[in-house]
Design a protein around this motif. Sequence first.
Motif, PDB file in Angstrom:
ATOM      1  N   ASP A 117     -72.900 -56.821 -18.529  1.00  0.00           N
ATOM      2  CA  ASP A 117     -71.702 -57.317 -17.859  1.00  0.00           C
ATOM      3  C   ASP A 117     -71.091 -56.174 -17.046  1.00  0.00           C
ATOM      4  OD1 ASP A 117     -69.750 -59.070 -17.087  1.00  0.00           O
ATOM      5  OD2 ASP A 117     -68.515 -58.755 -18.868  1.00  0.00           O
ATOM      6  N   SER A 118     -71.607 -55.991 -15.838  1.00  0.00           N
ATOM      7  CA  SER A 118     -71.194 -54.860 -15.016  1.00  0.00           C
ATOM      8  C   SER A 118     -71.214 -55.256 -13.541  1.00  0.00           C
ATOM      9  CB  SER A 118     -72.163 -53.694 -15.250  1.00  0.00           C
ATOM     10  OG  SER A 118     -71.960 -52.688 -14.289  1.00  0.00           O
ATOM     11  N   ALA A 119     -70.390 -54.593 -12.753  1.00  0.00           N
ATOM     12  CA  ALA A 119     -70.383 -54.844 -11.314  1.00  0.00           C
ATOM     13  C   ALA A 119     -71.693 -54.421 -10.668  1.00  0.00           C
ATOM     14  CB  ALA A 119     -69.220 -54.106 -10.665  1.00  0.00           C
ATOM     15  N   ASP A 120     -72.472 -53.567 -11.347  1.00  0.00           N
ATOM     16  CA  ASP A 120     -73.756 -53.101 -10.825  1.00  0.00           C
ATOM     17  C   ASP A 120     -74.937 -53.899 -11.361  1.00  0.00           C
ATOM     18  OD1 ASP A 120     -72.381 -51.141  -9.502  1.00  0.00           O
ATOM     19  OD2 ASP A 120     -72.758 -49.606 -11.008  1.00  0.00           O
ATOM     20  N   SER A 121     -74.666 -55.033 -12.025  1.00  0.00           N
ATOM     21  CA  SER A 121     -75.743 -55.864 -12.556  1.00  0.00           C
ATOM     22  C   SER A 121     -76.438 -56.590 -11.411  1.00  0.00           C
ATOM     23  CB  SER A 121     -75.197 -56.893 -13.545  1.00  0.00           C
ATOM     24  OG  SER A 121     -74.663 -56.254 -14.674  1.00  0.00           O
ATOM     25  N   TYR A 122     -77.767 -56.712 -11.523  1.00  0.00           N
ATOM     26  CA  TYR A 122     -78.537 -57.357 -10.462  1.00  0.00           C
ATOM     27  C   TYR A 122     -78.192 -58.833 -10.332  1.00  0.00           C
ATOM     28  CZ  TYR A 122     -82.161 -59.564  -7.800  1.00  0.00           C
ATOM     29  OH  TYR A 122     -82.814 -60.309  -6.862  1.00  0.00           O
ATOM     30  N   SER A 123     -78.044 -59.251  -9.093  1.00  0.00           N
ATOM     31  CA  SER A 123     -77.973 -60.663  -8.732  1.00  0.00           C
ATOM     32  C   SER A 123     -78.457 -60.752  -7.290  1.00  0.00           C
ATOM     33  CB  SER A 123     -76.552 -61.216  -8.846  1.00  0.00           C
ATOM     34  OG  SER A 123     -75.726 -60.652  -7.839  1.00  0.00           O
ATOM     35  N   GLU A 124     -78.978 -61.914  -6.915  1.00  0.00           N
ATOM     36  CA  GLU A 124     -79.408 -62.090  -5.524  1.00  0.00           C
ATOM     37  C   GLU A 124     -78.229 -61.920  -4.578  1.00  0.00           C
ATOM     38  OE1 GLU A 124     -81.848 -65.450  -4.623  1.00  0.00           O
ATOM     39  OE2 GLU A 124     -83.253 -65.007  -6.241  1.00  0.00           O
ATOM     40  N   GLU A 125     -77.057 -62.350  -5.006  1.00  0.00           N
ATOM     41  CA  GLU A 125     -75.861 -62.229  -4.162  1.00  0.00           C
ATOM     42  C   GLU A 125     -75.513 -60.763  -3.907  1.00  0.00           C
ATOM     43  OE1 GLU A 125     -75.927 -64.117  -7.008  1.00  0.00           O
ATOM     44  OE2 GLU A 125     -76.164 -66.061  -6.018  1.00  0.00           O
ATOM     45  N   LEU A 126     -75.621 -59.923  -4.943  1.00  0.00           N
ATOM     46  CA  LEU A 126     -75.316 -58.499  -4.777  1.00  0.00           C
ATOM     47  C   LEU A 126     -76.362 -57.826  -3.893  1.00  0.00           C
ATOM     48  CD1 LEU A 126     -73.472 -56.142  -5.419  1.00  0.00           C
ATOM     49  CD2 LEU A 126     -74.783 -55.775  -7.530  1.00  0.00           C
ATOM     50  N   MET A 127     -77.635 -58.180  -4.089  1.00  0.00           N
ATOM     51  CA  MET A 127     -78.685 -57.611  -3.245  1.00  0.00           C
ATOM     52  C   MET A 127     -78.475 -58.037  -1.785  1.00  0.00           C
ATOM     53  SD  MET A 127     -82.783 -57.763  -3.759  1.00  0.00           S
ATOM     54  CE  MET A 127     -83.864 -56.948  -2.592  1.00  0.00           C
TER      55      MET A 127
END
Length: 125
Positions: free
Chosen positions: A49-59
């Motif tokens: 549970d982190s702002a740096d966790s991978y998600s397609e949206e973040l990438m």
Amino acid sequence: IRKFAVQGVTDGLETNDFWFKVKAGAEQAANDLRLVTHNYNLYKHASADSADSYSEELMLQHVIEASEDPNVDGIYLSIKPTSAEFRTAVTTAANLKPVVSINAGIDRSVLYSADSSYLLNFVGQ
């Protein structure tokens, strides 16, 4: 020093040894080529549970930021996300600066053209 800055954007996770090797190789290449800047960060696992966790949206957000950053001259990325939004972001980035894929397969590499979404070069099957 070469006045060239490169940004890496991949789906690499801190928990996957493969991506540590990719990062180490990219950093060594940046040092060997004496690039002025090389940025590439690994994501935390999606379950963290982190702002740096991978998600397609973040990438997707990172591809857009790199394409719009005037201090980034080129981008390398993995092509895991397949959403229309991600393809559009890659096309937009390729219209602004060189974009090359990594981890497209053991026997292939993709370089996107700077003037369209068409492949400029494809090596492999």
